[in-house]
Design a protein around this motif. Structure first.
Motif, PDB file in Angstrom:
ATOM      1  N   SER A 285      49.432  63.243  39.336  1.00  0.00           N
ATOM      2  CA  SER A 285      49.418  61.793  39.511  1.00  0.00           C
ATOM      3  C   SER A 285      48.724  61.477  40.832  1.00  0.00           C
ATOM      4  O   SER A 285      49.032  62.101  41.857  1.00  0.00           O
ATOM      5  N   GLN A 286      47.808  60.522  40.785  1.00  0.00           N
ATOM      6  CA  GLN A 286      47.050  60.161  41.976  1.00  0.00           C
ATOM      7  C   GLN A 286      47.069  58.646  42.168  1.00  0.00           C
ATOM      8  O   GLN A 286      46.773  57.884  41.246  1.00  0.00           O
ATOM      9  N   LEU A 287      47.423  58.225  43.383  1.00  0.00           N
ATOM     10  CA  LEU A 287      47.250  56.840  43.796  1.00  0.00           C
ATOM     11  C   LEU A 287      45.954  56.759  44.578  1.00  0.00           C
ATOM     12  O   LEU A 287      45.806  57.420  45.612  1.00  0.00           O
ATOM     13  N   MET A 288      45.008  55.976  44.083  1.00  0.00           N
ATOM     14  CA  MET A 288      43.667  55.946  44.662  1.00  0.00           C
ATOM     15  C   MET A 288      43.380  54.575  45.268  1.00  0.00           C
ATOM     16  O   MET A 288      43.744  53.540  44.704  1.00  0.00           O
ATOM     17  N   MET A 289      42.722  54.606  46.423  1.00  0.00           N
ATOM     18  CA  MET A 289      42.333  53.388  47.127  1.00  0.00           C
ATOM     19  C   MET A 289      40.822  53.407  47.340  1.00  0.00           C
ATOM     20  O   MET A 289      40.340  53.959  48.318  1.00  0.00           O
ATOM     21  N   PRO A 290      40.071  52.850  46.412  1.00  0.00           N
ATOM     22  CA  PRO A 290      38.608  52.850  46.550  1.00  0.00           C
ATOM     23  C   PRO A 290      38.128  51.723  47.458  1.00  0.00           C
ATOM     24  O   PRO A 290      38.790  50.691  47.603  1.00  0.00           O
ATOM     25  N   LEU A 291      36.975  51.941  48.047  1.00  0.00           N
ATOM     26  CA  LEU A 291      36.309  50.918  48.856  1.00  0.00           C
ATOM     27  C   LEU A 291      34.822  51.014  48.544  1.00  0.00           C
ATOM     28  O   LEU A 291      34.172  51.992  48.907  1.00  0.00           O
ATOM     29  N   THR A 292      34.286  50.021  47.816  1.00  0.00           N
ATOM     30  CA  THR A 292      32.904  50.111  47.345  1.00  0.00           C
ATOM     31  C   THR A 292      32.104  48.867  47.690  1.00  0.00           C
ATOM     32  O   THR A 292      32.654  47.766  47.831  1.00  0.00           O
ATOM     33  N   LEU A 293      30.813  49.062  47.813  1.00  0.00           N
ATOM     34  CA  LEU A 293      29.855  47.969  47.884  1.00  0.00           C
ATOM     35  C   LEU A 293      29.357  47.715  46.478  1.00  0.00           C
ATOM     36  O   LEU A 293      28.874  48.632  45.813  1.00  0.00           O
ATOM     37  N   ASN A 294      29.489  46.471  46.018  1.00  0.00           N
ATOM     38  CA  ASN A 294      29.086  46.112  44.660  1.00  0.00           C
ATOM     39  C   ASN A 294      27.767  45.341  44.689  1.00  0.00           C
ATOM     40  O   ASN A 294      27.683  44.278  45.315  1.00  0.00           O
ATOM     41  N   LEU A 295      26.768  45.872  44.019  1.00  0.00           N
ATOM     42  CA  LEU A 295      25.490  45.173  43.875  1.00  0.00           C
ATOM     43  C   LEU A 295      25.551  44.332  42.603  1.00  0.00           C
ATOM     44  O   LEU A 295      25.725  44.860  41.506  1.00  0.00           O
ATOM     45  N   SER A 296      25.447  43.022  42.759  1.00  0.00           N
ATOM     46  CA  SER A 296      25.620  42.093  41.640  1.00  0.00           C
ATOM     47  C   SER A 296      24.295  41.841  40.938  1.00  0.00           C
ATOM     48  O   SER A 296      23.283  41.535  41.580  1.00  0.00           O
ATOM     49  N   LEU A 297      24.306  41.933  39.606  1.00  0.00           N
ATOM     50  CA  LEU A 297      23.122  41.689  38.792  1.00  0.00           C
ATOM     51  C   LEU A 297      23.409  40.572  37.796  1.00  0.00           C
ATOM     52  O   LEU A 297      24.555  40.332  37.431  1.00  0.00           O
ATOM     53  N   PHE A 298      22.345  39.899  37.360  1.00  0.00           N
ATOM     54  CA  PHE A 298      22.433  38.797  36.389  1.00  0.00           C
ATOM     55  C   PHE A 298      23.317  37.655  36.908  1.00  0.00           C
ATOM     56  O   PHE A 298      24.206  37.160  36.223  1.00  0.00           O
ATOM     57  N   ARG A 299      23.026  37.241  38.143  1.00  0.00           N
ATOM     58  CA  ARG A 299      23.799  36.161  38.748  1.00  0.00           C
ATOM     59  C   ARG A 299      23.478  34.806  38.123  1.00  0.00           C
ATOM     60  O   ARG A 299      24.245  33.848  38.290  1.00  0.00           O
ATOM     61  N   GLN A 300      22.367  34.703  37.414  1.00  0.00           N
ATOM     62  CA  GLN A 300      22.066  33.430  36.742  1.00  0.00           C
ATOM     63  C   GLN A 300      23.025  33.161  35.594  1.00  0.00           C
ATOM     64  O   GLN A 300      23.189  32.012  35.155  1.00  0.00           O
ATOM     65  N   LYS A 301      23.684  34.207  35.091  1.00  0.00           N
ATOM     66  CA  LYS A 301      24.661  34.064  34.017  1.00  0.00           C
ATOM     67  C   LYS A 301      26.067  33.785  34.552  1.00  0.00           C
ATOM     68  O   LYS A 301      26.898  33.214  33.850  1.00  0.00           O
ATOM     69  N   ALA A 302      26.352  34.227  35.788  1.00  0.00           N
ATOM     70  CA  ALA A 302      27.654  34.027  36.417  1.00  0.00           C
ATOM     71  C   ALA A 302      27.464  34.120  37.922  1.00  0.00           C
ATOM     72  O   ALA A 302      26.672  34.946  38.393  1.00  0.00           O
ATOM     73  N   PRO A 303      28.154  33.300  38.721  1.00  0.00           N
ATOM     74  CA  PRO A 303      27.926  33.295  40.171  1.00  0.00           C
ATOM     75  C   PRO A 303      28.238  34.628  40.833  1.00  0.00           C
ATOM     76  O   PRO A 303      27.612  34.968  41.838  1.00  0.00           O
TER      77      PRO A 303
END
Length: 234
Positions: free
Chosen positions: A114-132
């Motif tokens: 069993s693992q409790l995980m704490m991720p920290l990521t940079l998210n590159l957003s694509l198709f922002r014209q469809k959603a902010p």
């Protein structure tokens, strides 16, 4: 250990920002995602015995079965992209088999990891014209793991040791193409990870770089409605 403490501190600071209502330069508020799915991974066993004397290729083998995971994530908008963190629980069942007559080891060792995980990521957003916030996110970052390993054994097996903490790099992909009337969304995710070792025994010793932790997890995402900040009147 200092690196783990620093990563945990950054994780807590960003998670605290998810509950903040202060104004910022972005027009989007932090928003939440909940995920659940399947995974395969856990402990990465050594398969290269060239550094060990008198070990046959099939003397020690590992088998990994499909596990499951669930978690909650918060995304904080950053310019046109985002920073994501959260808490994920993952369960991974595995079996290591020993058939080493030369060294006198035989039997099986079963793992319920069993693992409790704490991720920290940079998210590159694509198709922002469809959603902010973007319909698709490409994620790159780091993850800290707290490992709780249950072990049952049978036979004559080598001694072992476990590490409570592990950490490593993670990459992922999320898409939320399905939108409901209240603004919430449904989608899917795929995440991969490769990190430090948590298990050592006669066949998994420190000179080898292969032993470690890893996973590939995938499943569905439910995203709460994304709202915009109300800017104060000038």
């Amino acid at each position: 250990m200092q690196k783990l403490k620093l990563l945990l501190l950054v994780f807590l600071l960003i998670l605290a920002g998810c509950t903040s209502t202060r104004q910022s330069g972005t027009s989007l508020k932090p928003y939440w995602r909940f995920e659940a799915g399947l995974n395969k991974g856990g402990i990465v066993e050594n398969t290269d015995f060239t550094g060990l004397a008198e070990v046959e290729p099939d003397a020690y083998t590992g088998a990994t079965r499909t596990g499951y995971n669930a978690g909650a994530h918060c995304v904080i908008p950053l310019l046109n992209h985002g920073i994501e963190t959260g808490i994920v629980y993952m369960f991974s069942p595995q079996t290591f088999s020993y058939k080493d007559d030369i060294n006198g080891y035989s039997g099986e060792r079963n793992f319920a990891t069993s693992q409790l995980m704490m991720p920290l990521t940079l998210n590159l957003s694509l198709f922002r014209q469809k959603a902010p916030e973007g319909l698709i996110h490409l994620k790159l970052g780091y993850a800290l793991q707290l490992n709780i390993v249950g072990i049952t054994s049978n036979g004559t097996l080598p001694e072992y040791s476990l590490n409570r903490w592990s950490n490593g790099f993670t990459v992922g992909f999320t898409a939320t193409p399905f939108r409901f009337q209240d603004g919430s969304k449904l989608g899917f995710f795929i995440d991969g990870y490769r990190g430090t070792r948590i298990y050592e025994d006669f066949y998994n010793q420190k000179p080898s770089d292969m032993p470690g932790t890893s996973y590939l997890k995938y499943g569905i995402i439910y995203q709460l409605p994304v709202t915009q900040k109300i800017r104060p009147d000038k």
